[in-house]
Design a protein around this motif. Structure first.
Motif, short mmCIF file in Angstrom:
data_model
loop_
_atom_site.label_atom_id
_atom_site.label_comp_id
_atom_site.label_asym_id
_atom_site.label_seq_id
_atom_site.Cartn_x
_atom_site.Cartn_y
_atom_site.Cartn_z
N TYR A 1 3.23 -52.88 -38.12
CA TYR A 1 2.44 -51.67 -38.35
C TYR A 1 1.48 -51.87 -39.52
CZ TYR A 1 1.25 -46.78 -39.00
OH TYR A 1 0.56 -45.60 -39.11
N SER A 2 1.98 -52.39 -40.61
CA SER A 2 1.12 -52.54 -41.80
C SER A 2 0.03 -53.58 -41.57
CB SER A 2 1.95 -52.88 -43.03
OG SER A 2 2.58 -54.13 -42.89
N LYS A 3 0.32 -54.63 -40.83
CA LYS A 3 -0.68 -55.69 -40.58
C LYS A 3 -1.76 -55.25 -39.61
CE LYS A 3 1.81 -60.06 -41.05
NZ LYS A 3 2.33 -61.20 -40.26
N TYR A 4 -1.37 -54.55 -38.55
CA TYR A 4 -2.28 -54.38 -37.42
C TYR A 4 -2.64 -52.94 -37.07
CZ TYR A 4 -0.82 -59.20 -36.82
OH TYR A 4 -0.56 -60.52 -37.03
N HIS A 5 -2.10 -51.98 -37.78
CA HIS A 5 -2.35 -50.59 -37.39
C HIS A 5 -3.84 -50.25 -37.36
CE1 HIS A 5 -1.94 -46.32 -36.85
NE2 HIS A 5 -2.69 -46.12 -37.92
N HIS A 6 -4.55 -50.62 -38.40
CA HIS A 6 -5.98 -50.29 -38.45
C HIS A 6 -6.73 -50.92 -37.28
CE1 HIS A 6 -9.88 -49.25 -40.08
NE2 HIS A 6 -10.24 -50.51 -39.92
N ASP A 7 -6.43 -52.17 -36.98
CA ASP A 7 -7.11 -52.87 -35.87
C ASP A 7 -6.79 -52.23 -34.53
OD1 ASP A 7 -8.20 -54.66 -37.69
OD2 ASP A 7 -6.64 -56.17 -37.37
N VAL A 8 -5.54 -51.89 -34.32
CA VAL A 8 -5.14 -51.27 -33.05
C VAL A 8 -5.79 -49.89 -32.92
CG1 VAL A 8 -3.19 -50.31 -31.76
CG2 VAL A 8 -2.99 -52.56 -32.83
N PHE A 9 -5.77 -49.12 -34.00
CA PHE A 9 -6.40 -47.81 -33.97
C PHE A 9 -7.90 -47.94 -33.67
CE2 PHE A 9 -8.89 -44.46 -35.95
CZ PHE A 9 -8.37 -43.35 -35.30
N GLN A 10 -8.54 -48.87 -34.35
CA GLN A 10 -9.98 -49.05 -34.16
C GLN A 10 -10.30 -49.44 -32.72
OE1 GLN A 10 -11.77 -52.27 -36.43
NE2 GLN A 10 -13.49 -50.94 -36.94
N THR B 1 -2.22 -60.57 -30.57
CA THR B 1 -2.71 -60.52 -29.18
C THR B 1 -1.74 -59.76 -28.30
OG1 THR B 1 -1.79 -62.71 -28.69
CG2 THR B 1 -4.09 -62.63 -29.35
N TRP B 2 -0.46 -59.86 -28.59
CA TRP B 2 0.54 -59.09 -27.84
C TRP B 2 0.31 -57.59 -28.04
CZ3 TRP B 2 5.16 -56.56 -29.84
CH2 TRP B 2 6.04 -56.12 -28.85
N LEU B 3 0.08 -57.18 -29.30
CA LEU B 3 -0.21 -55.78 -29.58
C LEU B 3 -1.48 -55.31 -28.87
CD1 LEU B 3 0.52 -55.26 -33.38
CD2 LEU B 3 1.41 -53.90 -31.51
N PHE B 4 -2.52 -56.14 -28.88
CA PHE B 4 -3.77 -55.75 -28.22
C PHE B 4 -3.60 -55.67 -26.71
CE2 PHE B 4 -6.13 -56.82 -32.16
CZ PHE B 4 -6.76 -55.61 -32.29
N SER B 5 -2.74 -56.49 -26.14
CA SER B 5 -2.52 -56.38 -24.70
C SER B 5 -1.80 -55.07 -24.38
CB SER B 5 -1.76 -57.59 -24.15
OG SER B 5 -0.45 -57.65 -24.66
#
Length: 183
Positions: A9-18, A56-60
């Motif tokens: 969450y802390s690493k990728y939240h902003h990227d996933v939200f964006q 990449t798993w999160l983005f998929s």
């Protein structure tokens, strides 16, 4: 699992939200869909095999959530075509001077408007490649595509963006240099 989830969450939240926000163009809807992404992450993390990076798993997963959202929506094309409200200040740049901000907002607005002329697949590739700065390999993994398909889709999207930007600038009578869309 809590510490792993907190780290993701802390690493990728902003990227996933964006990513989700650029797809649905609605802040509240994006927040809801990001929650759905993390619900799916919690439910399926034990099945994550590590064949790709966590990002990449999160983005998929985010891609699948966005596609599911569009499938559920009636008139989703109309939703995608709605204009972004720049007055809400949802995109922030922390350091530039006011003149730079005005120029950036105009350029971003133009690019964002031109993105509407791309297909959903083309838009996903442009967002992942240029906004999220994923490599072609990472983009292919996130979308479940071949690298060749990502390259082809990216090439076609850039052609659409370049054409639309040139047309919009010609209509507005802008006298800036020829638009350059880089690969």
């Amino acid at each position: 699992m809590d510490s792993v989830f907190d780290e993701l969450y802390s690493k990728y939240h902003h990227d996933v939200f964006q990513f989700i926000f650029y797809m649905v163009k609605n802040r509240e809807q994006a927040e809801d869909l990001v929650q759905e992404v993390y619900i799916r992450v919690l439910k399926s993390y034990d099945r994550f095999e590590g064949k790709s990076s966590e990002k990449t798993w999160l983005f998929s997963i985010a891609r699948n959530v966005a596609i599911d959202h569009f499938r559920k929506q009636k008139g989703w094309r109309q939703k995608i075509a709605e204009k972004f409200d720049w007055s809400t200040g949802q995109i922030k740049d922390e350091n530039p001077i006011p003149e730079e901000i005005a120029l950036q907002n105009e350029e971003i607005s133009l690019i964002y408007q031109c993105l509407e002329h791309c297909t959903v697949d083309q838009r996903m590739v442009i967002i992942l490649r240029y906004i999220q700065e994923l490599t072609i390999i990472e983009t292919a993994e996130a979308l479940g595509w071949t690298e060749s398909k990502v390259k082809t889709t990216q090439h076609r999207a850039l052609k659409v963006l370049k054409k639309e930007m040139e047309e919009k600038m010609a209509k507005e009578g802008t006298t800036s240099e020829k638009i350059r869309v880089e690969r």
